[in-house]
Design a protein around this motif. Structure first.
Motif, short mmCIF file in Angstrom:
data_model
loop_
_atom_site.label_atom_id
_atom_site.label_comp_id
_atom_site.label_asym_id
_atom_site.label_seq_id
_atom_site.Cartn_x
_atom_site.Cartn_y
_atom_site.Cartn_z
N THR A 11 38.77 28.01 33.25
CA THR A 11 38.30 29.38 33.02
C THR A 11 37.93 30.06 34.34
O THR A 11 38.13 31.26 34.50
CB THR A 11 37.10 29.38 32.05
N ASP A 12 37.42 29.29 35.31
CA ASP A 12 37.11 29.87 36.62
C ASP A 12 38.37 30.51 37.21
O ASP A 12 38.33 31.62 37.74
CB ASP A 12 36.62 28.79 37.60
N ASN A 13 39.49 29.79 37.13
CA ASN A 13 40.75 30.32 37.66
C ASN A 13 41.16 31.59 36.91
O ASN A 13 41.60 32.56 37.52
CB ASN A 13 41.86 29.26 37.55
N ASN A 14 41.01 31.56 35.60
CA ASN A 14 41.38 32.75 34.82
C ASN A 14 40.48 33.94 35.13
O ASN A 14 40.94 35.07 35.22
CB ASN A 14 41.31 32.44 33.31
N PHE A 15 39.18 33.64 35.32
CA PHE A 15 38.27 34.74 35.66
C PHE A 15 38.63 35.31 37.03
O PHE A 15 38.67 36.54 37.22
CB PHE A 15 36.81 34.26 35.66
N GLU A 16 38.93 34.44 38.00
CA GLU A 16 39.28 34.93 39.34
C GLU A 16 40.53 35.82 39.27
O GLU A 16 40.60 36.86 39.93
CB GLU A 16 39.49 33.76 40.30
N LYS A 17 41.49 35.38 38.46
CA LYS A 17 42.72 36.19 38.31
C LYS A 17 42.41 37.58 37.76
O LYS A 17 43.09 38.55 38.09
CB LYS A 17 43.70 35.48 37.36
N SER A 18 41.35 37.67 36.93
CA SER A 18 41.06 38.96 36.29
C SER A 18 40.67 40.03 37.31
O SER A 18 40.87 41.21 37.09
CB SER A 18 39.98 38.81 35.22
N TYR A 19 40.09 39.62 38.45
CA TYR A 19 39.65 40.64 39.42
C TYR A 19 40.46 40.64 40.72
O TYR A 19 40.33 41.55 41.52
CB TYR A 19 38.15 40.54 39.69
N LYS A 20 41.25 39.58 40.93
CA LYS A 20 42.10 39.59 42.13
C LYS A 20 43.17 40.64 41.95
O LYS A 20 43.56 40.96 40.83
CB LYS A 20 42.72 38.20 42.34
N ASN A 21 43.67 41.18 43.02
CA ASN A 21 44.74 42.20 42.99
C ASN A 21 44.30 43.47 42.27
O ASN A 21 45.06 44.05 41.50
CB ASN A 21 46.02 41.64 42.35
N GLY A 22 43.04 43.82 42.47
CA GLY A 22 42.60 45.14 42.01
C GLY A 22 42.17 45.25 40.56
O GLY A 22 41.83 46.34 40.10
N GLY A 23 42.17 44.14 39.82
CA GLY A 23 41.76 44.19 38.41
C GLY A 23 40.24 44.24 38.26
O GLY A 23 39.51 44.12 39.24
N SER A 24 39.79 44.42 37.04
CA SER A 24 38.36 44.40 36.75
C SER A 24 37.95 43.01 36.31
O SER A 24 38.63 42.40 35.48
CB SER A 24 38.03 45.35 35.60
N PRO A 25 36.82 42.49 36.84
CA PRO A 25 36.37 41.17 36.39
C PRO A 25 36.07 41.19 34.89
O PRO A 25 35.44 42.11 34.40
CB PRO A 25 35.10 40.93 37.21
N SER A 26 36.54 40.17 34.19
CA SER A 26 36.39 40.12 32.74
C SER A 26 35.07 39.48 32.34
O SER A 26 34.84 38.30 32.58
CB SER A 26 37.54 39.30 32.14
N PRO A 27 34.15 40.24 31.72
CA PRO A 27 32.88 39.64 31.29
C PRO A 27 33.09 38.55 30.24
O PRO A 27 32.34 37.57 30.20
CB PRO A 27 32.09 40.83 30.71
N ALA A 28 34.12 38.72 29.40
CA ALA A 28 34.36 37.72 28.34
C ALA A 28 34.74 36.38 28.95
O ALA A 28 34.38 35.32 28.42
CB ALA A 28 35.45 38.21 27.41
#
Lengths: 206, 358
Positions: A91-108
């Motif tokens: 999940t750490d990797n998935n969370f990091e992907k959510s904000y890398k490259n300009g995305g918004s960090p996913s609270p879920a």
């Protein structure tokens, strides 16, 4: 004197209670979903959990089928001891992907970037208010589970619900067991490191 | 059997010893400072951050080396010693796929430890939980000496995560205050030595009486509205410790500065009748240091017991919680013998512990 009351395993494609293979399909949905369906549970929160929490949740549901009396234990005398080798790395990797490259960090996703969230999910599901400890070790540490279960059972707990979940993208080996202090008319295996090391391999039947 | 606790050590952006950190916060200094454009959307915010970047592993090894200086016996490499590590995210910025475990293995090798360290990662209660576990191991005779160390560093990962939950304050955090806006992240490390042998300590130790944990069984990221888990763990700890609530001189609470957490704590303390016991949150001085927080705050409170002073709750002006409790606006200097330490965290976990002077 503490005893191993019962145990179960979840691997990438098999599921066992007390060493007996359950007849659960590995086709159609992901295996973990098939275990959920086979148990006949209706619990909507399950579907939003990450894989680590889903696995721990189902391990405890399997243990409950092995010891129905668990429902009668006082809600703060059930201790939860869980451990794994890589914290919440998937999940750490998935969370990091959510904000890398300009995305918004996913609270879920962020709320699942702590491994002990799985203990929280189990406590919420069962309304268990007892002791909680999540530890991280490279491999399954039988001494830790023996020592810590014995300690908690000598204090305020009547049973410890234990789990080791070794999981990577490719494979999974999850081992769950109950430790009680008196005869619960189940397996009553002596609690020691050698016994746990024998039981952790799902193909080793008692 | 008695568990002794001592040799407390803190490394924060303010100072590199428990004594110096205590002196500085007693005079009102804080580790929190302003950072421009640090947020995910370049927001300005406040952090308690070291001037020079430091790794998780370096913080842990500094803890061990400083704890050793507090003992008069060479216990680090004893077969009767276990190291308990507390962290939430460890070295995640360096090691995304296998955080934390390599540090434990490296410590074992570097310091020639005889036993595998036990690493507790249980959200924000990890530090107190690690001390509770060490106490149980000592009382059960599984080890004679325990080094309990905790550390976490600020990372974009954790900062952005808390921002995504709208939990980061745009001013230094103000636990329990009416105008509180959320947490301020901090980084740091702390450690204590716990032992069944009082003779190993250079300065006289305190007693770690008992500690327990309890889950809210309510929500994975929202605290219980009734404070159930915190209520139960304090009740269990007082019972096991055989300490009456009237004996508690001060409470080092968790107090993060978020609306729901601080409200929950106030309700739990109120339900327990702890209405006239001075309470502080030290987050206004150190920020929220996650896996280090419980040990940093315990180490400061141990200094408080030694110096008969309970530190104020920095940032607190007007009561902003519904529970009838006494938040410290000022330092209190009087004879202190008994501390209640508490913490609460994601996953619904709550912990408490009692430490006394001897």
């Amino acid at each position: 004197m503490s005893y191993i009351v019962s145990y179960c395993h979840i691997t990438s494609n098999k599921c066992f209670i007390n060493g007996s293979l359950l007849d659960i399909s590995n086709e159609g949905s992901p295996f973990i979903k098939n275990i959920y369906n086979s148990l006949g549970i209706k619990y909507s929160k399950f579907h939003k959990m990450d894989e680590l929490a889903k696995t721990g949740f189902l391990g405890v549901e399997l243990l409950k089928t092995s010891l129905p009396e668990l429902a009668n234990f006082s809600d703060d005398k059930i201790a939860l001891l869980f451990s794994n080798n890589n914290s919440s790395a998937i999940t750490d990797n998935n969370f990091e992907k959510s904000y890398k490259n300009g995305g918004s960090p996913s609270p879920a996703l962020f709320v699942y970037t702590l491994p002990n969230i799985l203990i929280g999910e189990i406590a919420i599901r069962n309304k268990w208010y007892g002791e909680n400890i999540f530890t991280i070790s490279k491999t399954f540490d039988p001494n830790y589970f023996v020592n810590t279960s014995n300690i908690l059972l000598q204090k305020k707990s009547n049973i410890t619900v234990c789990g080791w979940i070794s999981k990577s993208d490719e494979e999974m080996n999850a081992f769950f067991f109950l430790v009680g202090k008196k005869d619960l008319k189940q397996l009553n295996l002596p609690l020691n490191s050698a016994e746990l090391l024998k039981l952790i391999n799902p193909e080793n039947k008692e | 059997m008695i568990t002794y606790i001592g040799s407390e050590y803190i490394n924060s952006p303010l100072a590199n010893s428990a004594e110096d950190n205590f002196i500085k916060i007693k005079s009102g200094e804080t580790a929190i400072s302003f950072f421009k454009s640090k947020g995910i959307n370049k927001e300005d915010l406040y952090l308690a951050k070291f001037k020079e970047p430091i790794t998780f592993y370096k913080l842990l090894s500094q803890c061990i080396e400083n704890l050793v200086l507090g003992t008069i016996k060479d216990i680090l490499t004893s077969k009767d010693t276990i190291i308990f590590i507390s962290t939430t995210k460890g070295d995640i910025e360096q090691n995304m796929n296998e955080p934390i475990i390599h540090s434990a293995a490296s410590l074992k090798k570097e310091y020639n430890l005889k036993n595998e360290p036990i690493t507790i990662s249980n959200a924000c209660v990890s530090g107190v939980l690690a001390m509770n576990l060490a106490n149980s191991y000592l009382k059960a005779g599984i080890c004679k000496y325990a080094f309990v160390i905790g550390a976490d560093v600020i990372s974009d990962f954790v900062l952005y995560g808390f921002q995504s939950l709208y939990a980061i304050s745009d001013e230094p955090c103000r636990p329990f205050d009416n105008d509180r806006k959320g947490i301020t992240l901090g980084e740091g490390a702390a450690g204590v030595i716990m032992s069944s042998d009082a003779e190993i300590f250079k300065s006289s130790p305190l007693e770690f009486v008992e500690g327990t944990s309890s889950n809210d069984a309510n929500h994975i990221s929202g605290p219980s509205r009734t404070g159930e888990g915190l209520y139960r763990t304090i009740q269990n700890t007082l019972e096991l410790a055989n300490v009456k609530k009237e004996e508690i001189d001060f409470i080092s609470a968790h107090g993060t500065g978020t609306a729901f957490n601080d409200e929950m704590e106030s309700i739990a303390f109120d339900r327990l009748g702890l209405t006239n016991v001075p309470i502080n949150s030290l987050k206004g001085f150190f920020g929220h240091t996650l896996g280090a927080a419980g040990i940093i705050e315990t180490a400061i409170s141990m200094q408080g017991l030694r110096n008969n002073c309970s530190i104020k709750s920095l940032g607190y002006e007007n009561k902003g919680v519904s529970g009838n409790i006494l938040i410290q606006k000022d330092n209190i200097e009087k004879k202190m013998t008994t501390l209640l330490k508490t913490a609460s965290g994601f996953g619904g976990c709550n912990v408490s512990a009692i430490i006394k002077t001897i």
